[in-house]
Design a protein around this motif. Structure first.
Motif, PDB file in Angstrom:
ATOM      1  N   SER A 137     111.805  -6.453  98.688  1.00 27.06           N
ATOM      2  CA  SER A 137     111.851  -5.448  99.757  1.00 27.06           C
ATOM      3  C   SER A 137     110.465  -4.852  99.956  1.00 27.06           C
ATOM      4  CB  SER A 137     112.838  -4.329  99.413  1.00 27.06           C
ATOM      5  OG  SER A 137     112.409  -3.629  98.254  1.00 27.06           O
ATOM      6  N   LEU A 138     110.217  -4.372 101.160  1.00 27.90           N
ATOM      7  CA  LEU A 138     108.929  -3.778 101.516  1.00 27.90           C
ATOM      8  C   LEU A 138     109.183  -2.394 102.081  1.00 27.90           C
ATOM      9  CD1 LEU A 138     105.845  -4.191 101.949  1.00 27.90           C
ATOM     10  CD2 LEU A 138     106.432  -5.064 104.216  1.00 27.90           C
ATOM     11  N   ARG A 139     108.457  -1.399 101.563  1.00 28.26           N
ATOM     12  CA  ARG A 139     108.639  -0.032 102.038  1.00 28.26           C
ATOM     13  C   ARG A 139     107.300   0.689 102.008  1.00 28.26           C
ATOM     14  NH1 ARG A 139     108.207   3.479  97.906  1.00 28.26           N
ATOM     15  NH2 ARG A 139     108.301   2.634  95.794  1.00 28.26           N
ATOM     16  N   SER A 140     107.291   1.923 102.452  1.00 33.63           N
ATOM     17  CA  SER A 140     106.100   2.762 102.347  1.00 33.63           C
ATOM     18  C   SER A 140     106.264   3.710 101.176  1.00 33.63           C
ATOM     19  CB  SER A 140     105.904   3.570 103.634  1.00 33.63           C
ATOM     20  OG  SER A 140     105.559   2.734 104.709  1.00 33.63           O
ATOM     21  N   ASP A 141     105.206   3.892 100.383  1.00 29.91           N
ATOM     22  CA  ASP A 141     105.292   4.822  99.266  1.00 29.91           C
ATOM     23  C   ASP A 141     105.024   6.249  99.752  1.00 29.91           C
ATOM     24  OD1 ASP A 141     102.580   5.095  99.619  1.00 29.91           O
ATOM     25  OD2 ASP A 141     102.021   3.942  97.834  1.00 29.91           O
ATOM     26  N   GLU A 142     104.884   7.152  98.802  1.00 30.08           N
ATOM     27  CA  GLU A 142     104.754   8.564  99.177  1.00 30.08           C
ATOM     28  C   GLU A 142     103.438   8.854  99.891  1.00 30.08           C
ATOM     29  OE1 GLU A 142     103.143   7.882  95.088  1.00 30.08           O
ATOM     30  OE2 GLU A 142     104.983   7.387  96.188  1.00 30.08           O
ATOM     31  N   THR A 143     102.461   7.963  99.773  1.00 36.25           N
ATOM     32  CA  THR A 143     101.188   8.168 100.469  1.00 36.25           C
ATOM     33  C   THR A 143     101.177   7.483 101.833  1.00 36.25           C
ATOM     34  OG1 THR A 143     100.091   6.199  99.589  1.00 36.25           O
ATOM     35  CG2 THR A 143     100.031   8.197  98.232  1.00 36.25           C
ATOM     36  N   GLY A 144     102.245   6.784 102.155  1.00 37.23           N
ATOM     37  CA  GLY A 144     102.286   6.049 103.411  1.00 37.23           C
ATOM     38  C   GLY A 144     101.777   4.637 103.287  1.00 37.23           C
ATOM     39  N   ARG A 145     101.345   4.244 102.108  1.00 34.78           N
ATOM     40  CA  ARG A 145     100.911   2.878 101.898  1.00 34.78           C
ATOM     41  C   ARG A 145     102.114   1.989 101.599  1.00 34.78           C
ATOM     42  NH1 ARG A 145      95.371   2.437 100.847  1.00 34.78           N
ATOM     43  NH2 ARG A 145      94.310   4.440 100.678  1.00 34.78           N
ATOM     44  N   PRO A 146     101.987   0.684 101.828  1.00 40.23           N
ATOM     45  CA  PRO A 146     103.108  -0.202 101.559  1.00 40.23           C
ATOM     46  C   PRO A 146     103.350  -0.370 100.067  1.00 40.23           C
ATOM     47  CG  PRO A 146     101.196  -1.474 102.136  1.00 40.23           C
ATOM     48  CD  PRO A 146     100.822  -0.036 102.358  1.00 40.23           C
ATOM     49  N   ALA A 147     104.586  -0.578  99.726  1.00 46.98           N
ATOM     50  CA  ALA A 147     104.960  -0.842  98.333  1.00 46.98           C
ATOM     51  C   ALA A 147     106.036  -1.910  98.328  1.00 46.98           C
ATOM     52  CB  ALA A 147     105.465   0.438  97.660  1.00 46.98           C
ATOM     53  N   VAL A 148     106.023  -2.738  97.316  1.00 46.26           N
ATOM     54  CA  VAL A 148     106.993  -3.815  97.201  1.00 46.26           C
ATOM     55  C   VAL A 148     107.812  -3.633  95.937  1.00 46.26           C
ATOM     56  CG1 VAL A 148     105.688  -5.508  98.528  1.00 46.26           C
ATOM     57  CG2 VAL A 148     105.236  -5.249  96.092  1.00 46.26           C
ATOM     58  N   ALA A 149     109.017  -4.147  95.957  1.00 42.92           N
ATOM     59  CA  ALA A 149     109.893  -4.056  94.795  1.00 42.92           C
ATOM     60  C   ALA A 149     110.902  -5.186  94.848  1.00 42.92           C
ATOM     61  CB  ALA A 149     110.606  -2.699  94.759  1.00 42.92           C
ATOM     62  N   VAL A 150     111.390  -5.545  93.687  1.00 45.83           N
ATOM     63  CA  VAL A 150     112.433  -6.563  93.609  1.00 45.83           C
ATOM     64  C   VAL A 150     113.765  -5.923  93.964  1.00 45.83           C
ATOM     65  CG1 VAL A 150     113.709  -8.087  92.052  1.00 45.83           C
ATOM     66  CG2 VAL A 150     111.222  -7.972  91.916  1.00 45.83           C
ATOM     67  N   ALA A 151     114.389  -6.420  95.019  1.00 43.87           N
ATOM     68  CA  ALA A 151     115.709  -5.924  95.402  1.00 43.87           C
ATOM     69  C   ALA A 151     116.800  -6.584  94.570  1.00 43.87           C
ATOM     70  CB  ALA A 151     115.950  -6.182  96.888  1.00 43.87           C
ATOM     71  N   SER A 152     116.612  -7.859  94.241  1.00 41.76           N
ATOM     72  CA  SER A 152     117.568  -8.573  93.391  1.00 41.76           C
ATOM     73  C   SER A 152     116.864  -9.755  92.765  1.00 41.76           C
ATOM     74  CB  SER A 152     118.778  -9.042  94.203  1.00 41.76           C
ATOM     75  OG  SER A 152     118.394 -10.004  95.172  1.00 41.76           O
ATOM     76  N   CYS A 153     117.388 -10.165  91.610  1.00 48.80           N
ATOM     77  CA  CYS A 153     116.812 -11.303  90.903  1.00 48.80           C
ATOM     78  C   CYS A 153     117.914 -11.978  90.100  1.00 48.80           C
ATOM     79  CB  CYS A 153     115.678 -10.854  89.981  1.00 48.80           C
ATOM     80  SG  CYS A 153     114.959 -12.185  88.985  1.00 48.80           S
ATOM     81  N   ALA A 154     117.939 -13.291  90.153  1.00 40.00           N
ATOM     82  CA  ALA A 154     118.937 -14.048  89.388  1.00 40.00           C
ATOM     83  C   ALA A 154     118.271 -15.303  88.839  1.00 40.00           C
ATOM     84  CB  ALA A 154     120.117 -14.419  90.276  1.00 40.00           C
ATOM     85  N   THR A 155     118.647 -15.660  87.625  1.00 39.67           N
ATOM     86  CA  THR A 155     118.142 -16.881  87.008  1.00 39.67           C
ATOM     87  C   THR A 155     119.302 -17.716  86.499  1.00 39.67           C
ATOM     88  OG1 THR A 155     117.942 -15.880  84.810  1.00 39.67           O
ATOM     89  CG2 THR A 155     116.035 -15.721  86.262  1.00 39.67           C
TER      90      THR A 155
END
Length: 473
Positions: A137-155
């Motif tokens: 997922s892609l979002r804006s952090d508290e400073t307005g800059r972009p931030a990425v995070a794993v929304a889901s992961c499976a192995t």
């Protein structure tokens, strides 16, 4: 190397509220694949650092009875991620899938049974079919800059085999399935957190984005996003502000960006569209800073030129000057009456400027005596090119029209001065402009990602840059 430097291209800088963009960026599938390869290579390095915790337990094995075992000193000795794919999720982000991965693990085993019998040896675990599916997922952090995070992961792990060596290896082979299950479970618990760690490490690199790129002591250029990323099935589109500002004093110009749309081209990894708004915001800022005004003196004229900036030279065309101010040096003051205006048409960039030019005689006491004021309407043609991660250029004179605004030495005809001022502009003014333009202005960029194989097109209303990407260092 940060794993997802390329991902910053998905969201260059913070969100801002504006109707239209001055700069547009599009990351194509080719660009996404470039990033995927970088990430997979980095993830492979990360997975090689997996620390598998020791495993111990007790199993009943007929006819021996209870067998106490432990597996220690386990480490991955071989890992391959040969097949991967990235897919876009419109409006959300993207997925990364790794398939047909394999790994080999080596470790030590110990065993105790029948209360007093002990043995030890080594073992090798092979996993021939490892797959990882991750949603980002892609979002804006508290400073307005972009931030990425794993929304889901499976192995998933398949094709597992284990071989024991030395000692009572035959005994371990009796309950191999229990060992395989424990090791696979331990590995699965390690993989997704490492994937998430690799993804989140990108957030530190995102802070290198040129949110506000300084240019010189007068101006800086801002590239904040003015809307959320436009994610389609085949590309990522970014709408950036793309506006010049005076350093320390951000004032909006008296005009707004007009809508424009990038063409459907996919040959390059990345496309950058710079609109005429961005160029005109630079004109607004530099004129407001006073840097477009210029005092033209004789030492700016090449020594080889027969034309000198003196009352003798001008007296040949305006006799009153030579009579009233004989044998004096002169200075010309060029001031913009309006902000120069850029026009971008297909294969043609021009800049129109309306200015005033005041001629002075330099008296013996260094004071200035005004001679005349000319209204100057000029137009230059611009050539633009990409140098590194900058847009550079040069200008040449297309048109020069003059009229008399005011005379302090009586009436005279302006026409005979036309050639003189053409020379002045070509040898004293435009070279100084071109020195600055040659330095270039930074394009949206981050970290050590460089542009390569760039192609530039001048289209109606904007300049389009198609480029591939490479990592330096």
């Amino acid at each position: 190397m940060f794993p997802w430097r390329w991902l910053a291209l998905l969201a260059l800088i913070p969100l801002a509220l504006s109707a239209n963009a001055g700069v547009k960026v599009k990351l194509t599938q080719k660009g996404l694949d470039f990033g995927r390869e970088l990430f997979v290579a980095s993830l492979q390095e990360k997975l090689m650092t997996v620390k598998v915790p020791d495993i111990s337990g007790t199993e009943r094995v007929d006819p021996i009875g209870k067998v106490h075992y432990s597996l220690t000193e386990m480490s991955i000795v071989k890992l391959g991620l040969p097949s991967s794919a990235i897919g876009l999720v419109p409006g959300t982000g993207f997925t990364l899938t790794i398939t047909n991965a394999f790994l080999s693990l080596h470790g030590r085993w110990r065993v105790k049974y029948l209360r007093f019998i002990k043995d030890r040896g080594s073992f090798d675990l092979a996993i021939k079919s490892l797959s990882i599916t991750t949603s980002i997922s892609l979002r804006s952090d508290e400073t307005g800059r972009p931030a990425v995070a794993v929304a889901s992961c499976a192995t998933t792990l398949g094709g597992v085999s284990i071989k024991f060596h030395g000692g009572a290896s035959w005994l371990y082979n009796l309950f191999t399935r229990f060992i395989e299950k424990g090791l696979c479970s331990s590995l699965q618990k390690q993989i997704c957190p490492l994937v998430a760690e690799s993804v989140s490490s990108m957030n530190q690199f995102l802070k290198t984005l040129n949110v506000l790129a300084p240019l010189d002591r007068y101006a800086e250029i801002a590239y904040p996003m003015v809307s959320s990323p436009e994610i389609s099935n085949s590309s990522i589109g970014l709408n950036l502000k793309g506006e010049f500002y005076n350093i320390g004093h951000h004032m909006e110009p008296p005009f707004s960006p007009a809508p424009f749309f990038l063409p459907n081209q996919e040959q390059s990894m990345l496309y950058i569209g710079l609109s005429v708004f961005t160029a005109n915001s630079a004109s607004f800022v530099y004129n407001k800073a006073g840097t477009l005004s210029l005092n033209i003196t004789d030492d700016m004229i090449p020594p080889s030129s027969p034309f000198r900036l003196t009352t003798r030279t001008f007296g040949a065309f305006i006799p009153q000057i030579a009579k009233l101010f004989p044998g004096l040096m002169m200075v010309l003051q060029l001031n913009m009456a309006k902000d120069p205006l850029f026009n971008i048409e297909a294969n043609n960039v021009t800049v129109d400027a309306i200015s005033s030019l005041t001629a002075y005689a330099i008296l013996a006491n260094t004071s200035l005596a005004p001679l005349f004021v000319l209204n100057v309407d000029s137009s230059v043609g611009a050539r633009v090119n990409v140098v590194g991660n900058k847009l550079a250029g040069a200008v040449n004179l297309n048109k020069l029209d003059m009229s008399l605004g005011k005379s302090y030495v009586g009436d005279f005809q302006v026409g005979p001065l036309h050639n003189i001022f053409q020379i002045v502009l070509k040898v004293a003014v435009l070279p100084r402009v071109n020195v600055r333009l040659k330095e270039g202005f930074p394009l949206p960029s981050l970290g050590k990602i460089n542009l390569t194989n760039t192609q530039l097109q001048v289209l109606k209303g904007y300049i389009l840059i198609g480029t591939d990407l490479q990592i330096s260092g």
